[in-house]
Design an enzyme around this catalytic site. Structure first.
Site, PDB file in Angstrom:
ATOM      1  N   GLU A 153      56.459  36.440  48.303  1.00  0.00           N
ATOM      2  CA  GLU A 153      55.827  35.286  47.399  1.00  0.00           C
ATOM      3  C   GLU A 153      55.073  35.756  46.383  1.00  0.00           C
ATOM      4  O   GLU A 153      53.983  36.294  46.592  1.00  0.00           O
ATOM      5  CB  GLU A 153      55.162  34.201  48.183  1.00  0.00           C
ATOM      6  CG  GLU A 153      55.974  33.645  49.042  1.00  0.00           C
ATOM      7  CD  GLU A 153      57.137  33.037  48.651  1.00  0.00           C
ATOM      8  OE1 GLU A 153      57.281  32.394  47.231  1.00  0.00           O
ATOM      9  OE2 GLU A 153      58.178  32.434  49.091  1.00  0.00           O
ATOM     10  N   THR A 174      52.880  40.873  42.192  1.00  0.00           N
ATOM     11  CA  THR A 174      54.183  41.387  42.051  1.00  0.00           C
ATOM     12  C   THR A 174      54.090  43.050  42.187  1.00  0.00           C
ATOM     13  O   THR A 174      54.802  43.478  43.025  1.00  0.00           O
ATOM     14  CB  THR A 174      54.967  41.198  40.735  1.00  0.00           C
ATOM     15  OG1 THR A 174      55.204  39.589  40.485  1.00  0.00           O
ATOM     16  CG2 THR A 174      56.217  41.827  40.520  1.00  0.00           C
ATOM     17  N   GLU A 201      51.269  38.178  33.759  1.00  0.00           N
ATOM     18  CA  GLU A 201      50.398  36.965  34.692  1.00  0.00           C
ATOM     19  C   GLU A 201      49.030  37.308  34.316  1.00  0.00           C
ATOM     20  O   GLU A 201      48.596  38.575  34.621  1.00  0.00           O
ATOM     21  CB  GLU A 201      50.685  37.310  35.864  1.00  0.00           C
ATOM     22  CG  GLU A 201      50.161  36.117  36.806  1.00  0.00           C
ATOM     23  CD  GLU A 201      50.268  36.308  38.193  1.00  0.00           C
ATOM     24  OE1 GLU A 201      50.205  37.400  38.876  1.00  0.00           O
ATOM     25  OE2 GLU A 201      50.700  35.047  38.768  1.00  0.00           O
ATOM     26  N   THR A 217      51.885  44.632  43.965  1.00  0.00           N
ATOM     27  CA  THR A 217      51.527  44.868  45.512  1.00  0.00           C
ATOM     28  C   THR A 217      53.005  44.539  46.205  1.00  0.00           C
ATOM     29  O   THR A 217      53.278  45.326  47.284  1.00  0.00           O
ATOM     30  CB  THR A 217      50.311  43.988  45.946  1.00  0.00           C
ATOM     31  OG1 THR A 217      49.463  43.617  45.178  1.00  0.00           O
ATOM     32  CG2 THR A 217      49.991  44.419  47.255  1.00  0.00           C
ATOM     33  N   CYS A 238      49.330  30.229  41.493  1.00  0.00           N
ATOM     34  CA  CYS A 238      50.504  30.875  41.100  1.00  0.00           C
ATOM     35  C   CYS A 238      51.426  29.921  40.480  1.00  0.00           C
ATOM     36  O   CYS A 238      52.246  30.262  39.945  1.00  0.00           O
ATOM     37  CB  CYS A 238      51.152  31.375  42.408  1.00  0.00           C
ATOM     38  SG  CYS A 238      51.190  30.400  43.700  1.00  0.00           S
ATOM     39  N   LYS A 247      46.167  39.452  57.800  1.00  0.00           N
ATOM     40  CA  LYS A 247      45.080  40.091  57.145  1.00  0.00           C
ATOM     41  C   LYS A 247      44.818  38.952  55.842  1.00  0.00           C
ATOM     42  O   LYS A 247      45.819  38.919  54.977  1.00  0.00           O
ATOM     43  CB  LYS A 247      45.217  41.450  56.598  1.00  0.00           C
ATOM     44  CG  LYS A 247      44.109  42.098  55.828  1.00  0.00           C
ATOM     45  CD  LYS A 247      44.291  43.186  54.938  1.00  0.00           C
ATOM     46  CE  LYS A 247      44.623  42.872  53.562  1.00  0.00           C
ATOM     47  NZ  LYS A 247      43.378  42.227  52.828  1.00  0.00           N
ATOM     48  N   GLY A 284      51.089  37.649  47.138  1.00  0.00           N
ATOM     49  CA  GLY A 284      50.291  38.255  46.402  1.00  0.00           C
ATOM     50  C   GLY A 284      50.754  38.572  44.942  1.00  0.00           C
ATOM     51  O   GLY A 284      51.771  38.005  44.698  1.00  0.00           O
TER      52      GLY A 284
HETATM   53  P1  NDP Z   1      47.227  41.149  45.651  1.00  0.00           P
HETATM   54  O1  NDP Z   1      48.513  41.444  45.615  1.00  0.00           O
HETATM   55  O2  NDP Z   1      45.977  42.089  45.037  1.00  0.00           O
HETATM   56  O3  NDP Z   1      46.782  40.989  47.158  1.00  0.00           O
HETATM   57  C1  NDP Z   1      47.362  40.077  48.173  1.00  0.00           C
HETATM   58  C2  NDP Z   1      46.964  40.372  49.639  1.00  0.00           C
HETATM   59  O4  NDP Z   1      47.762  41.790  49.909  1.00  0.00           O
HETATM   60  C3  NDP Z   1      45.517  40.816  49.664  1.00  0.00           C
HETATM   61  O5  NDP Z   1      45.228  40.447  51.202  1.00  0.00           O
HETATM   62  C4  NDP Z   1      45.361  42.304  49.607  1.00  0.00           C
HETATM   63  O6  NDP Z   1      44.246  42.617  49.984  1.00  0.00           O
HETATM   64  C5  NDP Z   1      46.608  42.806  50.370  1.00  0.00           C
HETATM   65  N1  NDP Z   1      47.107  44.136  49.644  1.00  0.00           N
HETATM   66  C6  NDP Z   1      46.798  44.871  48.474  1.00  0.00           C
HETATM   67  N2  NDP Z   1      47.401  46.104  48.456  1.00  0.00           N
HETATM   68  C7  NDP Z   1      48.121  46.005  49.566  1.00  0.00           C
HETATM   69  C8  NDP Z   1      49.022  46.967  50.086  1.00  0.00           C
HETATM   70  N3  NDP Z   1      49.209  48.227  49.449  1.00  0.00           N
HETATM   71  N4  NDP Z   1      49.547  46.883  51.408  1.00  0.00           N
HETATM   72  C9  NDP Z   1      49.255  45.553  51.967  1.00  0.00           C
HETATM   73  N5  NDP Z   1      48.532  44.695  51.765  1.00  0.00           N
HETATM   74  C10 NDP Z   1      47.903  44.855  50.420  1.00  0.00           C
HETATM   75  O7  NDP Z   1      47.083  39.828  45.111  1.00  0.00           O
HETATM   76  P2  NDP Z   1      45.761  38.825  44.923  1.00  0.00           P
HETATM   77  O8  NDP Z   1      44.860  38.806  46.116  1.00  0.00           O
HETATM   78  O9  NDP Z   1      45.121  39.242  43.903  1.00  0.00           O
HETATM   79  O10 NDP Z   1      46.392  37.295  44.545  1.00  0.00           O
HETATM   80  C11 NDP Z   1      46.856  37.029  43.292  1.00  0.00           C
HETATM   81  C12 NDP Z   1      48.471  37.170  43.181  1.00  0.00           C
HETATM   82  O11 NDP Z   1      49.136  36.375  44.176  1.00  0.00           O
HETATM   83  C13 NDP Z   1      48.850  36.557  41.845  1.00  0.00           C
HETATM   84  O12 NDP Z   1      49.892  37.452  41.206  1.00  0.00           O
HETATM   85  C14 NDP Z   1      49.641  35.286  42.226  1.00  0.00           C
HETATM   86  O13 NDP Z   1      50.550  34.959  41.375  1.00  0.00           O
HETATM   87  C15 NDP Z   1      49.976  35.595  43.454  1.00  0.00           C
HETATM   88  N6  NDP Z   1      50.307  34.450  44.417  1.00  0.00           N
HETATM   89  C16 NDP Z   1      51.669  34.087  44.615  1.00  0.00           C
HETATM   90  C17 NDP Z   1      51.914  33.025  45.321  1.00  0.00           C
HETATM   91  C18 NDP Z   1      53.309  32.474  45.550  1.00  0.00           C
HETATM   92  O14 NDP Z   1      53.409  31.604  46.249  1.00  0.00           O
HETATM   93  N7  NDP Z   1      54.328  33.098  44.871  1.00  0.00           N
HETATM   94  C19 NDP Z   1      50.749  32.025  45.596  1.00  0.00           C
HETATM   95  C20 NDP Z   1      49.396  32.443  45.539  1.00  0.00           C
HETATM   96  C21 NDP Z   1      49.301  33.892  44.876  1.00  0.00           C
HETATM   97  P3  NDP Z   1      42.887  42.946  49.404  1.00  0.00           P
HETATM   98  O15 NDP Z   1      42.524  41.618  48.997  1.00  0.00           O
HETATM   99  O16 NDP Z   1      41.923  43.470  50.431  1.00  0.00           O
HETATM  100  O17 NDP Z   1      43.320  43.808  48.112  1.00  0.00           O
END
Ligand code: NDP
Length: 480
Positions: A248, A228, A384, A230, A282, A173, A226
């Site tokens: 991650e 922390t 963040e 989540t 990130c 997804k 995504g």
């Molecule tokens: P989110 O945690 O909001 O979302 C990440 C993904 O998880 C999306 O596809 C989202 O769907 C999905 N998601 C949300 N809630 C759930 C759930 N309960 N169960 C399963 N999947 C879920 O992050 P963001 O998209 O806002 O991304 C930004 C974040 O990602 C920042 O904190 C950033 O630091 C981190 N990040 C970390 C990286 C790393 O390598 N450590 C690299 C890049 C980003 P939907 O979009 O539909 O909500």
């Protein structure tokens, strides 16, 4: 209006519910496509397709798997312009950045893991005169990959490619905020001849369809990138089910600048590590610590450079700061700038929303923002923000700056600027982060372990680490 479809069992299909969600172009704030609002029924369909495909995909020769992944890599490269344009429109990032970084890297991810799997070997351990142990590494089965919006195709393929290379079938997804290039990828997978069911891409809301992937009993591993918070929700569901988990997560990365650095290189790179992709990487260094003797010089040079950055239409060649990914994220960033003021910070550059002219007047833009005068432990310096906002803070000693740098709950990446090798080695070894860049930033060798410490995640991606994650190890002990 483009209607995005799910990719299940080799077909592009509507969600079973026939419900769709709006997809916005952040550059002008308009809805320009529709995304499947998928649910548990779509995940079940995808899971069954993946489960059926697994019996043959897991037995394909390494050559065969590698060839198909190389074909996908080539098709991504051949479609670079189309994919880059789609990424820029969906995400708001400058088109130039998508062309130079996002799409080439997505192609590279497939190429890298197509060849890595040909070189992946497992260990043997001999007990002389007693027995020989050898480790078998087998694909896990059906695995789930969930990725964020900031580097959409780049991070989506970073998970999918090793999962497929290792012989798994995938239910994936992308972020609901940036689904377009994942949809275009499904068309390329069909063109490349990827067998039906091997990869299934299901679109929709994280809390709904993402959660269905995480809690599905048949999906044995979850690779997630995504936020922390989540990650915490996912771990709560997947942990008690004993799923393999790679998380991650977020970061609040320090950028440490010593007076003896290569100043010009540092200044040029710090501009990028602060504001590339509107600060929505990130790995961006959002807390900049500067040795006191060059603090005033840095401050004036940095402000001067930042003030020349061009904010504008992501599709224009000279744009350096594009749109923020969504209205709600723009509001979150602005609320943190407000918080910084309340915490006693001084905005020395930026701090405001930007309203562009004409057809982009409803887009989501924020000025690159520099804040000084904040304590290292205030919320602005601990949480963040994930936008074009940095804080600058002077320091006097190595111990002091290490304390500042390590004071957050995060531990993803750090940058250190010094020409003193002993100092660089010492600081790098003391920093609590999974990645330390010395005199550079975002230089990536895909063979290296990638990931964070503390609340920035668990596990490592990249190279053989990813192939280890996506395989189950079994030790076989044969008595002599
Ligand atoms: P989110 O945690 O909001 O979302 C990440 C993904 O998880 C999306 O596809 C989202 O769907 C999905 N998601 C949300 N809630 C759930 C759930 N309960 N169960 C399963 N999947 C879920 O992050 P963001 O998209 O806002 O991304 C930004 C974040 O990602 C920042 O904190 C950033 O630091 C981190 N990040 C970390 C990286 C790393 O390598 N450590 C690299 C890049 C980003 P939907 O979009 O539909 O909500």
């Amino acid at each position: 209006m483009i209607t995005i479809k799910n990719y299940i069992n080799g077909q592009l299909i509507d969600p079973i519910s026939k419900n769709y969600i709006d997809n916005y172009n952040p550059a002008n704030g308009e809805v320009y496509s529709l995304i499947p609002d998928s649910d548990g029924n779509d995940i079940e369909l995808a899971y069954q397709a993946a489960k059926t495909a697994f019996s043959s995909w897991s037995k394909t020769s390494l050559d065969e798997r590698s060839d198909i992944l190389l074909k996908i890599s080539e098709l991504i490269y051949l479609n670079l312009d189309k994919l880059a344009l789609a990424e820029s429109i969906d995400n708001g990032k400058p088109l130039k950045l998508a062309k130079r970084v996002d799409i080439p890297r997505a192609s590279q991810n497939f190429k890298f893991f197509a060849t890595a799997i040909m070189n992946f070997a497992s260990e043997s351990h001999e007990m002389p005169g007693v027995a020989l142990n050898y480790t078998l590494r087998r694909p896990i089965g059906v695995v789930g990959c969930i990725s964020p919006w900031n580097l959409p195709l780049y991070l989506f393929t970073w998970k999918i490619a090793p999962a497929l290379a290792a012989g798994n079938c995938v239910v994936a997804k992308p972020s609901e905020i940036t689904p377009m290039t994942a949809f275009l990828l499904s068309e390329l997978c069909i063109e490349a001849g990827l067998p039906p069911g091997v990869l299934n891409i299901v679109h929709g809301l994280g809390g709904k369809v993402g959660n269905e992937i995480v809690k599905h009993k048949g999906i044995k591993a979850i690779s997630f990138t995504g936020g922390t918070s989540t990650g915490e929700i996912i771990a709560k569901t997947a942990g008690p089910m004993f799923k393999k988990l790679s998380l991650e997560l977020g970061g609040k990365n320090p950028n440490i600048i010593f007076a003896d650095c290569d100043y010009d290189k540092m200044l040029k790179t710090t501009l990028l590590s602060s504001f590339a992709n509107q600060g929505q990487i990130c790995l961006c260094g959002s807390r900049i610590f500067i040795e006191r003797e060059i603090y005033d010089k840095f401050k004036s040079d940095f402000v001067s450079k930042v003030s020349k950055m061009i904010i504008g239409n992501p599709l224009n060649d000279n744009t350096q700061i594009g749109a923020i990914v969504s209205k709600s994220h723009k509001e979150k960033i602005l609320s943190y700038i407000q918080l910084a003021k309340e915490e006693g910070g001084t905005i020395i550059y930026g701090g405001n929303e930007v309203k562009l002219e004409g057809e982009l007047s409803e887009g989501f833009y924020v000025e690159p923002t520099i804040i000084e005068g904040l304590k290292h432990d205030c919320r602005t310096n601990q949480e963040e923000i994930f936008g074009p906002v940095v804080t600058i803070t002077p320091f006097d000693t190595i111990d002091e700056v290490l304390m500042y740098a390590n004071s957050t709950e995060y531990g993803l990446a750090s940058t250190v600027w010094t020409t003193n090798l002993n100092k660089a080695n010492y600081v790098a070894s003391e920093l609590q982060s999974g990645i330390v860049w010395v005199n550079c930033w975002l230089v990536r060798d895909l063979r290296t372990p990638f990931g964070g410490m503390k609340s920035s995640g668990i596990g490592r991606e990249g190279g053989f680490e990813a192939l280890k994650f996506f395989t189950e190890a079994k030790n076989i002990c044969i008595s002599y």
